[in-house]
Design an enzyme around this catalytic site. Structure first.
Site, PDB file in Angstrom:
ATOM      1  CD  GLU A 139      22.333  29.330 -45.201  1.00  0.00           C
ATOM      2  OE1 GLU A 139      22.759  29.314 -44.022  1.00  0.00           O
ATOM      3  OE2 GLU A 139      22.981  28.882 -46.161  1.00  0.00           O
ATOM      4  CE  LYS A 187      25.850   6.407 -48.848  1.00  0.00           C
ATOM      5  NZ  LYS A 187      24.922   6.718 -49.903  1.00  0.00           N
ATOM      6  CB  THR A 239      26.529  31.207 -46.099  1.00  0.00           C
ATOM      7  OG1 THR A 239      26.685  31.093 -47.512  1.00  0.00           O
ATOM      8  CG2 THR A 239      25.101  31.417 -45.748  1.00  0.00           C
ATOM      9  CD1 TRP A 250      25.973   6.869 -45.931  1.00  0.00           C
ATOM     10  CD2 TRP A 250      24.536   8.266 -44.942  1.00  0.00           C
ATOM     11  NE1 TRP A 250      25.290   7.516 -46.914  1.00  0.00           N
ATOM     12  CE2 TRP A 250      24.393   8.379 -46.339  1.00  0.00           C
ATOM     13  CE3 TRP A 250      23.747   9.056 -44.123  1.00  0.00           C
ATOM     14  CZ2 TRP A 250      23.487   9.253 -46.932  1.00  0.00           C
ATOM     15  CZ3 TRP A 250      22.835   9.920 -44.713  1.00  0.00           C
ATOM     16  CH2 TRP A 250      22.713  10.023 -46.098  1.00  0.00           C
TER      17      TRP A 250
HETATM   18  P1  AMP Z   1      27.028  29.014 -40.449  1.00  0.00           P
HETATM   19  O1  AMP Z   1      25.931  29.457 -41.322  1.00  0.00           O
HETATM   20  O2  AMP Z   1      28.366  29.490 -40.873  1.00  0.00           O
HETATM   21  O3  AMP Z   1      26.759  29.306 -39.018  1.00  0.00           O
HETATM   22  O4  AMP Z   1      27.126  27.426 -40.586  1.00  0.00           O
HETATM   23  C1  AMP Z   1      26.019  26.590 -40.359  1.00  0.00           C
HETATM   24  C2  AMP Z   1      26.448  25.167 -40.284  1.00  0.00           C
HETATM   25  O5  AMP Z   1      27.296  24.952 -39.148  1.00  0.00           O
HETATM   26  C3  AMP Z   1      25.342  24.175 -40.092  1.00  0.00           C
HETATM   27  O6  AMP Z   1      24.685  23.878 -41.301  1.00  0.00           O
HETATM   28  C4  AMP Z   1      26.072  22.975 -39.520  1.00  0.00           C
HETATM   29  O7  AMP Z   1      26.713  22.220 -40.521  1.00  0.00           O
HETATM   30  C5  AMP Z   1      27.128  23.630 -38.668  1.00  0.00           C
HETATM   31  N1  AMP Z   1      26.684  23.670 -37.261  1.00  0.00           N
HETATM   32  C6  AMP Z   1      26.160  24.698 -36.588  1.00  0.00           C
HETATM   33  N2  AMP Z   1      25.898  24.354 -35.313  1.00  0.00           N
HETATM   34  C7  AMP Z   1      26.260  23.070 -35.169  1.00  0.00           C
HETATM   35  C8  AMP Z   1      26.221  22.123 -34.084  1.00  0.00           C
HETATM   36  N3  AMP Z   1      25.788  22.444 -32.869  1.00  0.00           N
HETATM   37  N4  AMP Z   1      26.662  20.882 -34.342  1.00  0.00           N
HETATM   38  C9  AMP Z   1      27.112  20.520 -35.558  1.00  0.00           C
HETATM   39  N5  AMP Z   1      27.172  21.361 -36.596  1.00  0.00           N
HETATM   40  C10 AMP Z   1      26.753  22.612 -36.420  1.00  0.00           C
END
Ligand code: AMP
Length: 543
Positions: free
Chosen positions: A331, A440, A186, A445
């Site tokens: 994940e 905050k 990640t 929020w």
């Molecule tokens: P990754 O594992 O690098 O794909 O990152 C995952 C994270 O990307 C998620 O936990 C979110 O914070 C963000 N994310 C993925 N898709 C979206 C979406 N459609 N809108 C907002 N945040 C997103």
């Protein structure tokens, strides 16, 4: 009493075997790293994947060994996906945009035994050479004519020569379906990257889930161009879904500029694509400037970060492309939710429809979700309460490789996503923030994502970010950072007036700063940690 059905393991090799047999003459088209377009069929891809599996055996690769890849979306990378997992080894895709230290950390932590690398990325590996001691050799994904020379890397192997020496008689082993198939780290914004180790079972189940009509909705009649890289959460599962469904594939290689993507869309008749918003932002502004269209495209999946409403409207209204807003995580293999309307939404007005589209969508079968407060108590699904988003399911990690980050997994089997979200009565989830990004103000929020989405709706805004900045009275207040669109003269007063009737008064940014660019992570997300550092001492005019 057990059922009397066959107990066939869910295996990645079964996908390509099926495609080779039943979609054998369907094409996989690649813009190669070397430049020219390469075309072949699923039958040929399968034959070459089997030759590669024989070659891996010849190199001494054992089941369970990790094979790293540093490569763009090409047919050769696709073959590596299937050959490595199919033979029982682990395909570890690595993001070449990561920093030096992250790359060495990941390669060493995974204990990769070979790296499969695009020719253009060999210099990157040369810089790491002294620090990646368990790597026995580097296979360059090219032919003899394009082989680079290296004084630093002792064992540089040519991919095409490696295949030339092999026969395609490899029999895919009947593995236990829980065998590890692939590995992806990640792109965490803090701490060391964490490894997510997928299994054949989780990947095949994810593939079924992803193919459903209310997910990616792919079939043998589609022409699919995954722009999201194969090193970003398995290109959101697309190499597997296209193979399972027998869709034609168009792999764009390293050239992700709008003109190159558009050329492929037009010449190959692409019907479906998927990528993060940044890619589409560039394509849409290029289409606008050049007057080109994307008439073959039926739908596009946008996720990875929040998809701005203006983007969904432009795609839908101007180009007739249906946007599916998706949310997921490395994940989660990665698909979690997909935004599609329900039967009851048939008569929505345009405004109501795009209101709905701003949600990240409903869980795909196989994923459960809930939101909780700071004490872990479940919050109501009323579209108002927002809390920590937790998930569990058929393709969700139960721990990270080596046990890092264990606090994210609770004893009831839920994974804490780090996203803050609402859930409504119809099951639609809406991300309001990352837990570390929420602002905050006076104990209440404020959603930075909602503010960003609104700001990019202004025609003069190319990109926007909102962060919390220290305030003596309210603790934190929102600061809006904007990258102007080319030729735009947008100023603070204009953007604040624009936002005024769209958000609650106390959500209004206390200040606006115009910047030339915003920092991004290696997967194209806003790097808010960097912004918070850069603006740590910023004094708001209201302070
Ligand atoms: P990754 O594992 O690098 O794909 O990152 C995952 C994270 O990307 C998620 O936990 C979110 O914070 C963000 N994310 C993925 N898709 C979206 C979406 N459609 N809108 C907002 N945040 C997103």
């Amino acid at each position: 009493m057990h059922g009397l059905m066959m107990d066939m393991p869910l295996l990645i090799s079964s996908l390509i075997k099926h495609a080779a047999q039943y979609h054998g003459d369907t094409e996989i088209v690649t813009r190669t790293v070397e430049g020219p377009i390469h075309r072949y069929t699923y039958a040929e891809a399968h034959s070459r994947a089997r030759r590669l599996a024989n070659a891996l055996k010849g190199l001494g690769v054992q089941q369970g060994d990790r094979i790293g890849t540093l490569a763009w979306n090409t047919h050769r990378h696709y073959e590596v996906y299937f050959a490595v997992s199919g033979m029982g080894a682990v395909c570890h895709t690595i993001n070449p945009r990561l920093f030096h230290d992250q790359l060495t950390y990941i390669i060493n932590h995974a204990r990769d035994v070979y790296l499969f690398v695009d020719a253009t990325l060999v210099p990157l590996v040369e810089q790491l050479a002294d620090e990646i001691r368990e790597v026995r050799g580097v296979v360059v994904l090219t032919d003899e004519a394009h082989m680079p020379k290296s004084d630093v890397l002792p064992r540089l192997i040519c991919y095409e020569s490696l295949l030339d020496e092999q026969r395609d008689d490899f029999d895919w082993p009947l593995l236990d379906e829980n065998t590890a198939s692939s590995l992806c780290y990640t792109s965490g914004t803090t701490g060391n990257p964490k490894g997510v180790l997928y299994s054949h079972r989780s990947n095949v189940l994810h593939t079924f889930g992803a193919a459903l009509p209310d997910s990616l909705n792919l079939s043998a009649r589609d022409v699919v161009m995954p722009v999201v890289p194969m090193f970003h959460a398995n290109a959101w599962g697309m190499p597997y879904v296209t193979t399972m469904t027998g869709a034609k594939q168009v792999l764009p290689g390293p050239q992700l500029d709008p003109a190159s993507l558009h050329e492929l869309i037009e010449s190959e008749g692409v019907t479906f694509s998927a990528a993060v918003p940044t890619v589409w932002l560039m394509l849409l502004s290029w289409l606008n400037e050049t007057g080109n269209r994307v008439d073959s495209m039926k739908s596009v999946v946008i996720g990875g970060s929040a998809c701005p409403r203006a983007m969904m409207e432009t795609f839908g209204e101007k180009y007739g492309v249906n946007v599916r807003h998706a949310w997921g995580m490395t994940e989660m293999s990665p698909l979690g939710t997909m935004n599609t309307p329900l039967l009851r939404h048939a008569n929505l007005s345009k405004k109501e429809y795009y209101d709905l589209c701003e949600n990240q969508g409903r869980p795909i079968f196989g994923v459960e979700m809930k939101i909780t407060d700071d004490e872990g108590r479940e919050l109501p699904r009323d579209g108002k309460a927002f809390g920590d988003l937790r998930v569990r399911g058929l393709w969700v990690a139960k721990s990270y490789l080596g046990g890092a980050g264990s606090s994210a997994f609770d004893e009831d089997g839920w994974f804490s996503t780090g996203d803050v979200a609402t859930l409504d009565a119809n099951g639609y989830m809406r991300i309001t923030d990352r837990s570390k990004d929420v602002i905050k103000s006076g104990g209440e929020w404020i959603s930075s994502i909602d503010l960003e989405n609104l700001a990019v709706g202004h025609p003069g805004v190319a990109e926007a970010a909102v962060i919390g900045v220290k305030h003596p009275k309210w603790d934190e207040r929102p600061l809006l950072l904007i990258v102007r669109r080319k030729d735009s003269k947008l100023d603070k007063a204009e953007i604040l007036t624009y936002l005024q009737d769209k958000v609650a008064r106390w959500w209004m940014p206390d200040d606006v700063v115009f910047v030339d660019e915003l920092p991004h992570t290696a997967t194209g997300k806003l790097l808010k940690t960097k912004l918070r550092e850069d603006f740590a001492d910023y004094v708001l005019p209201t302070a």
